[in-house]
Design a protein around this motif. Structure first.
Motif: not given
Length: 207
Positions: A31-50
């Motif tokens: 998932l992160r590979r397809g979202l260049p520019g997003i930090a791991s911690n921000l992606l983890a936070e967005r996933l928790r919210e979703m």
């Protein structure tokens, strides 16, 4: 509308939805590979919210996968129309070459599902590959229907296509012919007939 935007109005949220619609259930790293520019911690936070909002779920896959996969729920998949219309609306913004923008070929998977058509439904099935197995997609035309799937090593393409992103947009929206696209960086390895079969319309006007 305001309540919906409170939930999905963040830029990354709909891009995460796009990736899961494109890739299907996938690992955090994919998932992160397809979202260049997003930090791991921000992606983890967005996933928790979703996940709290009921848009995604997680499940553990047994060996040989042996990983936690993230996937959209039915509620999350309901956003496919939103993603499709934003993609359609934003397509003209892709006409100019990107200025230091990141680009992934597999991002074309969703728009290709409604841009392509099977121009030879009575002929044998054909596969056109954009990009490569690491970053690409397979366009499959068979019996009047078109499907777009992640590249598979078990699927042999009839032709492989690469081009700058703006040229791919022009070609698959019917603005230029294959001949014109070739002068702008399109490379076709294999059958041009297979490519022509899945383009929006035959006899395109050069532009």
């Amino acid at each position: 509308m305001a309540r919906a935007l409170d939930l999905i109005g963040d830029r990354w949220t709909l891009l995460i939805v796009r990736e899961l619609l494109t890739q299907g259930p996938c690992r955090f790293s994919d998932l992160r590979r397809g979202l260049p520019g997003i930090a791991s911690n921000l992606l983890a936070e967005r996933l928790r919210e979703m996940e709290s909002a009921g848009l995604i779920g997680r499940h553990d896959e047994p060996p040989p996968v042996a990983a936690t996969l993230i996937s959209l729920t039915d509620r999350g998949r309901d956003l496919s129309g939103v993603v499709r219309e934003l993609t359609r609306w934003g397509a003209p913004l892709m006409m100019a070459p990107p200025d230091n923008d990141e680009f992934r070929v597999h991002w074309f998977s969703l728009p290709l599902r409604f841009l392509c058509r099977d121009g030879a439904p009575d002929e044998q099935a054909t596969v056109v590959r954009l990009g490569d197995p690491y970053d690409g997609c397979d366009i499959i035309a068979e019996g009047g229907r078109v499907d777009v799937r992640p590249c598979s090593p078990d699927r042999q393409p009839d032709t492989t296509v690469t081009a700058p992103p703006e040229v791919l947009v022009q070609l698959f929206t019917g603005q230029v012919s294959v001949r014109t696209a070739t002068t702008r960086g399109l490379v076709v390895n294999g059958s041009t007939t297979a490519l022509d079969r899945i383009l929006p319309g035959r006899g395109q006007t050069d532009g």
